[in-house]
Design an enzyme around this catalytic site. Structure first.
Site, PDB file in Angstrom:
ATOM      1  N   CYS A   1       0.848  -1.185   0.000  1.00 45.17           N
ATOM      2  CA  CYS A   1       0.000   0.000   0.000  1.00 45.17           C
ATOM      3  C   CYS A   1       0.887   1.240   0.000  1.00 45.17           C
ATOM      4  CB  CYS A   1      -0.917   0.017   1.221  1.00 45.17           C
ATOM      5  SG  CYS A   1      -2.097  -1.354   1.301  1.00 45.17           S
TER       6      CYS A   1
ATOM      7  N   ARG B   1      -4.680   1.816  -1.405  1.00 44.77           N
ATOM      8  CA  ARG B   1      -4.938   0.511  -0.815  1.00 44.77           C
ATOM      9  C   ARG B   1      -4.780  -0.648  -1.786  1.00 44.77           C
ATOM     10  NH1 ARG B   1     -10.680  -1.892   1.526  1.00 44.77           N
ATOM     11  NH2 ARG B   1      -9.777  -3.570   2.794  1.00 44.77           N
ATOM     12  N   LEU B   2      -4.060  -1.663  -1.323  1.00 44.13           N
ATOM     13  CA  LEU B   2      -4.066  -2.978  -1.939  1.00 44.13           C
ATOM     14  C   LEU B   2      -4.760  -3.891  -0.937  1.00 44.13           C
ATOM     15  CD1 LEU B   2      -3.196  -4.913  -4.215  1.00 44.13           C
ATOM     16  CD2 LEU B   2      -1.076  -5.310  -2.946  1.00 44.13           C
TER      17      LEU B   2
ATOM     18  N   ILE C   1      -6.088  -6.938   1.025  1.00 44.33           N
ATOM     19  CA  ILE C   1      -5.647  -8.324   1.167  1.00 44.33           C
ATOM     20  C   ILE C   1      -6.429  -9.052   2.258  1.00 44.33           C
ATOM     21  CG2 ILE C   1      -3.693  -9.825   1.744  1.00 44.33           C
ATOM     22  CD1 ILE C   1      -1.855  -7.758   0.511  1.00 44.33           C
TER      23      ILE C   1
ATOM     24  N   ASN D   1       0.836   0.747   6.026  1.00 42.93           N
ATOM     25  CA  ASN D   1       1.302  -0.113   4.942  1.00 42.93           C
ATOM     26  C   ASN D   1       2.054  -1.278   5.551  1.00 42.93           C
ATOM     27  OD1 ASN D   1       2.381  -1.215   2.538  1.00 42.93           O
ATOM     28  ND2 ASN D   1       4.182   0.096   2.684  1.00 42.93           N
ATOM     29  N   GLY D   2       1.657  -2.505   5.206  1.00 36.98           N
ATOM     30  CA  GLY D   2       2.403  -3.653   5.704  1.00 36.98           C
ATOM     31  C   GLY D   2       1.519  -4.813   6.108  1.00 36.98           C
ATOM     32  N   GLU D   3       2.078  -5.666   6.932  1.00 36.47           N
ATOM     33  CA  GLU D   3       1.372  -6.844   7.420  1.00 36.47           C
ATOM     34  C   GLU D   3       1.886  -7.181   8.809  1.00 36.47           C
ATOM     35  OE1 GLU D   3       0.485 -11.529   6.198  1.00 36.47           O
ATOM     36  OE2 GLU D   3       1.670 -10.235   4.880  1.00 36.47           O
TER      37      GLU D   3
ATOM     38  N   ASP E   1      -5.678  -6.171  10.192  1.00 36.31           N
ATOM     39  CA  ASP E   1      -4.600  -5.907  11.141  1.00 36.31           C
ATOM     40  C   ASP E   1      -4.450  -4.408  11.406  1.00 36.31           C
ATOM     41  OD1 ASP E   1      -3.699  -5.495   8.556  1.00 36.31           O
ATOM     42  OD2 ASP E   1      -1.813  -6.574   8.799  1.00 36.31           O
TER      43      ASP E   1
END
Length: 219
Positions: free
Chosen positions: A2, A47-48, A50, A73-75, A98
């Site tokens: 993102c 935004r991507l 997921i 942005n991230g996971e 998340d």
């Protein structure tokens, strides 16, 4: 992947500058874009989708009280465990993302939450009550985060070209960064190609208040 953007210090950040920055990050987040503005702060997001594909998980995301707003942005790999721990304290969640877990954890613990986040991330959170922003980058610097400190305020973004696209930052070169590129094949952090734009170092966090930046190592 993102794209995040933040501008702090402007009473009214130019909307066309925000849109140009988001347009530059479109390849990072082709699914959606979002904007949030208030006096002294402006957040943007590409935004991507997921984890939670519903629009309820769109960003910038406010918490349930409206005090905090995040662009992330991230996971976070352990967010389900963190969510269960927060639910045991009475926290209710609206999404399965998340992003919301980071927001709730920050509301509960502030910057002390950072060691609990296992993953790759760059994010910025605006506190509407204290009029301060908090930003952080993961310990290994997997997710990028750049900043520019200007007389009018502070800019943050996932990409240098997003900050440049605002039209508010000088294009004067950073000679150390450019020399590093020609000698090493890449620009050594915290330098970039431009004098007034720097990378936030891996494993560091920032507090931004009144146009001033305080940086500290978090890991």
């Amino acid at each position: 992947m993102c794209g995040i953007f933040g501008a702090f210090g402007w009473t009214a950040f130019p909307p066309e500058a925000l849109q140009r920055a988001l347009d530059q990050m479109a390849p990072r987040g082709p699914d959606d874009q979002g904007q949030w503005t208030a006096p002294g702060a402006c957040l943007g997001h590409r935004r991507l989708a997921i984890l939670d594909l519903d629009h309820r998980a769109a960003q910038p995301m406010p918490d349930a009280t409206g005090r905090y707003v995040i662009s992330f942005n991230g996971e976070i790999y352990n967010f389900r465990d963190l969510r269960r721990q927060l639910e045991q304290t009475g926290v209710a969640f609206r999404t399965t993302s998340d992003t919301e877990v980071i927001l709730a954890l920050f509301a509960a613990e502030g910057e002390a939450m950072l060691p609990k986040l296992h993953g790759m991330f760059a994010f910025v959170i605006w506190d509407r009550l204290t009029q301060r922003a908090f930003a952080a980058r993961d310990p290994y610097g997997i997710k990028p985060l750049y900043r520019a400190s200007l007389p009018a305020g502070v800019l943050l973004a996932s990409q240098v070209k997003a900050i440049r696209a605002t039209g508010l930052v000088s294009r004067e070169p950073d000679l150390r960064g450019q020399a590093g590129f020609w000698m090493l094949g890449s620009v050594p952090e915290p330098h970039t190609w431009y004098r007034d734009i720097q990378a936030v170092p891996a494993g560091h966090c920032l507090w931004i208040e009144g146009g001033q930046v305080t940086r500290q190592r978090c890991w």
